[in-house]
Motif scaffolding. Structure first.
Motif, PDB file in Angstrom:
ATOM      1  N   ASN A 152      15.027  -8.456 -18.710  1.00 30.69           N
ATOM      2  CA  ASN A 152      15.497  -9.952 -18.419  1.00 30.69           C
ATOM      3  C   ASN A 152      15.276 -11.160 -17.432  1.00 30.69           C
ATOM      4  O   ASN A 152      16.119 -11.671 -15.969  1.00 30.69           O
ATOM      5  N   ASN A 153      14.408 -10.753 -16.979  1.00 30.64           N
ATOM      6  CA  ASN A 153      13.365 -11.378 -15.747  1.00 30.64           C
ATOM      7  C   ASN A 153      13.310 -12.669 -15.523  1.00 30.64           C
ATOM      8  O   ASN A 153      12.118 -12.579 -16.514  1.00 30.64           O
ATOM      9  N   ALA A 154      13.239 -13.873 -15.106  1.00 29.23           N
ATOM     10  CA  ALA A 154      12.545 -15.199 -15.131  1.00 29.23           C
ATOM     11  C   ALA A 154      11.390 -15.379 -13.800  1.00 29.23           C
ATOM     12  O   ALA A 154      12.015 -15.082 -12.797  1.00 29.23           O
ATOM     13  N   VAL A 155      10.300 -15.209 -14.022  1.00 30.16           N
ATOM     14  CA  VAL A 155       9.281 -15.495 -13.489  1.00 30.16           C
ATOM     15  C   VAL A 155       8.309 -16.695 -13.372  1.00 30.16           C
ATOM     16  O   VAL A 155       7.438 -16.477 -14.559  1.00 30.16           O
ATOM     17  N   LEU A 156       8.800 -17.762 -12.918  1.00 23.52           N
ATOM     18  CA  LEU A 156       7.692 -18.747 -13.323  1.00 23.52           C
ATOM     19  C   LEU A 156       8.485 -19.868 -12.008  1.00 23.52           C
ATOM     20  O   LEU A 156       8.408 -19.992 -11.141  1.00 23.52           O
ATOM     21  N   GLY A 157       7.238 -21.005 -12.368  1.00 21.80           N
ATOM     22  CA  GLY A 157       6.730 -21.638 -11.189  1.00 21.80           C
ATOM     23  C   GLY A 157       6.398 -21.614 -10.218  1.00 21.80           C
ATOM     24  O   GLY A 157       6.348 -21.819  -8.602  1.00 21.80           O
ATOM     25  N   ASN A 158       5.216 -20.485 -10.261  1.00 18.81           N
ATOM     26  CA  ASN A 158       4.839 -20.041  -8.974  1.00 18.81           C
ATOM     27  C   ASN A 158       3.472 -20.208  -8.577  1.00 18.81           C
ATOM     28  O   ASN A 158       3.232 -20.992  -9.427  1.00 18.81           O
ATOM     29  N   GLY A 159       3.004 -20.472  -7.638  1.00 19.64           N
ATOM     30  CA  GLY A 159       1.993 -20.328  -7.325  1.00 19.64           C
ATOM     31  C   GLY A 159       0.429 -19.132  -7.680  1.00 19.64           C
ATOM     32  O   GLY A 159      -0.443 -19.496  -8.315  1.00 19.64           O
ATOM     33  N   GLY A 160       1.173 -18.468  -7.991  1.00 23.51           N
ATOM     34  CA  GLY A 160       0.654 -17.328  -8.912  1.00 23.51           C
ATOM     35  C   GLY A 160       1.231 -16.382  -8.705  1.00 23.51           C
ATOM     36  O   GLY A 160       2.430 -16.334  -8.257  1.00 23.51           O
ATOM     37  N   GLY A 161       0.665 -14.598  -9.510  1.00 28.34           N
ATOM     38  CA  GLY A 161       0.719 -13.703  -9.557  1.00 28.34           C
ATOM     39  C   GLY A 161       2.519 -13.662 -10.144  1.00 28.34           C
ATOM     40  O   GLY A 161       3.495 -13.191  -9.336  1.00 28.34           O
ATOM     41  N   GLU A 162       2.720 -13.679 -11.027  1.00 27.69           N
ATOM     42  CA  GLU A 162       3.601 -14.336 -12.343  1.00 27.69           C
ATOM     43  C   GLU A 162       3.433 -12.963 -13.606  1.00 27.69           C
ATOM     44  O   GLU A 162       4.374 -13.319 -13.923  1.00 27.69           O
ATOM     45  N   SER A 163       3.090 -11.854 -12.623  1.00 27.18           N
ATOM     46  CA  SER A 163       2.825 -10.580 -14.157  1.00 27.18           C
ATOM     47  C   SER A 163       3.240  -9.369 -13.039  1.00 27.18           C
ATOM     48  O   SER A 163       2.711  -8.973 -11.973  1.00 27.18           O
ATOM     49  N   PHE A 164       3.555  -8.291 -13.708  1.00 22.81           N
ATOM     50  CA  PHE A 164       4.141  -7.095 -13.158  1.00 22.81           C
ATOM     51  C   PHE A 164       3.035  -6.272 -13.727  1.00 22.81           C
ATOM     52  O   PHE A 164       2.312  -6.648 -14.511  1.00 22.81           O
ATOM     53  N   ALA A 222       0.737  -1.449  -0.253  1.00 12.50           N
ATOM     54  CA  ALA A 222      -0.355  -0.101  -0.006  1.00 12.50           C
ATOM     55  C   ALA A 222       0.760   1.008   0.169  1.00 12.50           C
ATOM     56  O   ALA A 222       2.325   0.959  -0.012  1.00 12.50           O
ATOM     57  N   GLY A 223       0.461   2.331  -0.602  1.00 15.76           N
ATOM     58  CA  GLY A 223       0.738   3.366  -0.247  1.00 15.76           C
ATOM     59  C   GLY A 223       1.901   4.009  -1.853  1.00 15.76           C
ATOM     60  O   GLY A 223       1.654   3.206  -2.856  1.00 15.76           O
ATOM     61  N   ALA A 224       2.265   4.912  -1.768  1.00 18.51           N
ATOM     62  CA  ALA A 224       3.259   4.898  -2.944  1.00 18.51           C
ATOM     63  C   ALA A 224       4.787   4.975  -3.248  1.00 18.51           C
ATOM     64  O   ALA A 224       5.256   4.684  -3.375  1.00 18.51           O
ATOM     65  N   VAL A 225       4.416   3.141  -3.564  1.00 11.83           N
ATOM     66  CA  VAL A 225       5.771   2.187  -3.080  1.00 11.83           C
ATOM     67  C   VAL A 225       5.743   1.746  -5.082  1.00 11.83           C
ATOM     68  O   VAL A 225       5.009   1.164  -5.965  1.00 11.83           O
ATOM     69  N   THR A 226       7.352   1.669  -5.196  1.00  9.27           N
ATOM     70  CA  THR A 226       7.212   1.548  -6.531  1.00  9.27           C
ATOM     71  C   THR A 226       9.013   0.629  -6.772  1.00  9.27           C
ATOM     72  O   THR A 226       9.544   1.126  -5.728  1.00  9.27           O
ATOM     73  N   LEU A 227       8.326  -1.034  -6.905  1.00 10.76           N
ATOM     74  CA  LEU A 227       9.762  -1.550  -7.090  1.00 10.76           C
ATOM     75  C   LEU A 227      10.355  -1.704  -8.168  1.00 10.76           C
ATOM     76  O   LEU A 227       9.230  -1.605  -9.771  1.00 10.76           O
ATOM     77  N   ARG A 228      11.337  -1.584  -8.841  1.00  8.67           N
ATOM     78  CA  ARG A 228      11.649  -1.421 -10.599  1.00  8.67           C
ATOM     79  C   ARG A 228      13.140  -2.593 -10.626  1.00  8.67           C
ATOM     80  O   ARG A 228      13.789  -2.348  -9.958  1.00  8.67           O
ATOM     81  N   VAL A 229      12.151  -3.573 -11.141  1.00 11.86           N
ATOM     82  CA  VAL A 229      13.168  -5.008 -11.097  1.00 11.86           C
ATOM     83  C   VAL A 229      14.017  -5.556 -12.108  1.00 11.86           C
ATOM     84  O   VAL A 229      13.454  -5.356 -13.640  1.00 11.86           O
ATOM     85  N   THR A 230      15.162  -5.970 -12.482  1.00 11.40           N
ATOM     86  CA  THR A 230      16.268  -6.195 -13.471  1.00 11.40           C
ATOM     87  C   THR A 230      16.978  -7.214 -12.783  1.00 11.40           C
ATOM     88  O   THR A 230      17.915  -7.755 -12.284  1.00 11.40           O
ATOM     89  N   ASP A 231      17.042  -8.351 -14.543  1.00  9.68           N
ATOM     90  CA  ASP A 231      17.517  -9.154 -13.717  1.00  9.68           C
ATOM     91  C   ASP A 231      17.499 -10.601 -12.877  1.00  9.68           C
ATOM     92  O   ASP A 231      19.093 -10.560 -12.353  1.00  9.68           O
ATOM     93  N   CYS A 232      16.738 -10.722 -12.822  1.00 12.05           N
ATOM     94  CA  CYS A 232      15.908 -10.783 -11.098  1.00 12.05           C
ATOM     95  C   CYS A 232      15.541 -12.528 -11.546  1.00 12.05           C
ATOM     96  O   CYS A 232      14.833 -12.865 -12.831  1.00 12.05           O
ATOM     97  N   THR A 233      15.146 -13.347 -10.778  1.00  9.86           N
ATOM     98  CA  THR A 233      14.735 -15.195 -10.599  1.00  9.86           C
ATOM     99  C   THR A 233      13.523 -14.784 -10.015  1.00  9.86           C
ATOM    100  O   THR A 233      14.243 -14.477  -8.690  1.00  9.86           O
ATOM    101  N   ILE A 234      12.759 -15.324  -9.377  1.00 10.48           N
ATOM    102  CA  ILE A 234      11.403 -15.454  -8.856  1.00 10.48           C
ATOM    103  C   ILE A 234      10.897 -16.517  -9.214  1.00 10.48           C
ATOM    104  O   ILE A 234      10.061 -16.647 -10.234  1.00 10.48           O
TER     105      ILE A 234
END
Length: 312
Positions: free
Chosen positions: A292-304, A261-273
């Protein structure tokens, strides 16, 4: 004549006594501790003290306490610019905190830089009320630098920088924070901003690896968040928070990263989630991918938030 000589002798004794007292009370720019030292010593290389607390009063502001040989040197409150170095090789600086904070920093917010290097800070487990509270509690000071440390087994936080009431800077590098009941790092301030830079560090088995609260500006690079309930969370309901995340791994947790919550900004590069219950939790703020982010194999929430924004 005898009276004159007596007066001269008395004055000489007084001068010698005052000079000796002045020397005894002088603070050195470098002091030493040893497992076989004694806090009544001057903390010199050949007559070291036994604890960090004993050495700090004999160390000048801006000076350094070094460890001569392996040992446990006790908890310490730091109120001035200072470096504590556990050293490497023959030395090994350990702090065992039971029912208290390992290191408390409450120094001048405008001038004092505190460096903690090559230390093992042990809370003796994260489940008992008798065990340590926070590994490092940063209340005030211009900058706290944590280098090549191991912080583990605390019932609250690994590094607590959430009670700041002024500007602050926290720099953490080559450090492992494991098995803490709350956050590995928690940062926030009510006035100004707190700048947090983390690199080449590991956060394992924490309730939350790193938490960025109100008025934070963070950079997290080349670090691992694994087996945490939550990897990295930013939440700033009454302020704002901006965190830049580069080349990090978030795996085997409940949530990889969360823009709260709030004015939160995450900027993500070259990460594996990967392989979290939720990879990316958008809970009010934004998490933007810069590629260049790898976001896969999670139970959900794989979109920026929105499409990938390429770096230019």
């Amino acid at each position: 004549m005898n009276k004159f000589r007596t007066t001269i002798n008395i004055l000489a004794v007084l001068v010698f006594t005052l000079a000796f007292a002045s020397l005894a009370n002088a603070q050195a720019t470098r002091t030493w501790v040893s497992g076989v030292g004694d806090d009544v010593n001057p903390c010199s290389r050949t007559a070291p003290c036994k604890t960090f607390a004993g050495a700090i009063s004999k160390t000048a502001a801006g000076g350094e306490i070094d460890v001569l040989d392996p040992g446990g040197f006790g908890t310490v409150n730091i109120t001035k610019a200072l470096t504590i170095d556990g050293t490497t090789g023959s030395g090994f600086g350990s702090i065992l905190a039971s029912g208290t904070n390992g290191v408390l920093v409450n120094a001048n917010v405008n001038t004092d830089v505190v460096t903690l290097r090559n230390l093992s800070i042990n809370g003796a487990g994260a489940s008992s009320s008798q065990n340590g509270l926070n590994g490092i509690r940063y209340i005030a000071g211009k900058t706290v630098i944590v280098q090549n440390c191991s912080i583990y087994g605390f019932t609250q936080k690994g590094i607590d920088a959430s009670g700041l009431t002024n500007n602050g800077e926290l720099v953490v590098s080559n450090t492992n924070i494991t098995n803490v009941a709350q956050e590995g790092i928690r940062a926030a301030t009510t006035v100004g901003s707190v700048l947090v830079a983390v690199d080449n560090s590991r956060f394992e088995k924490c309730a939350t690896g790193a938490f960025f609260g109100e008025h934070t500006r963070g950079t997290v690079a080349d670090s691992y968040f694994t087996h945490d309930t939550n990897g990295l969370i930013s939440n700033a309901a009454s302020g704002d928070s901006q965190v830049n995340i580069d080349n990090c791994v978030f795996a085997y947790g409940g949530v990889g990263i969360q823009a709260g919550a709030g004015a939160v900004t995450l900027r993500v590069t070259d990460c594996t989630i990967v392989q979290n219950g939720t990879g990316i939790n958008l809970a009010g703020g934004t998490a933007t991918s810069f590629g260049n982010n790898a976001v896969l194999g999670n139970g959900g929430g794989e979109s920026f938030s929105g499409a990938v924004v390429p770096l230019k």
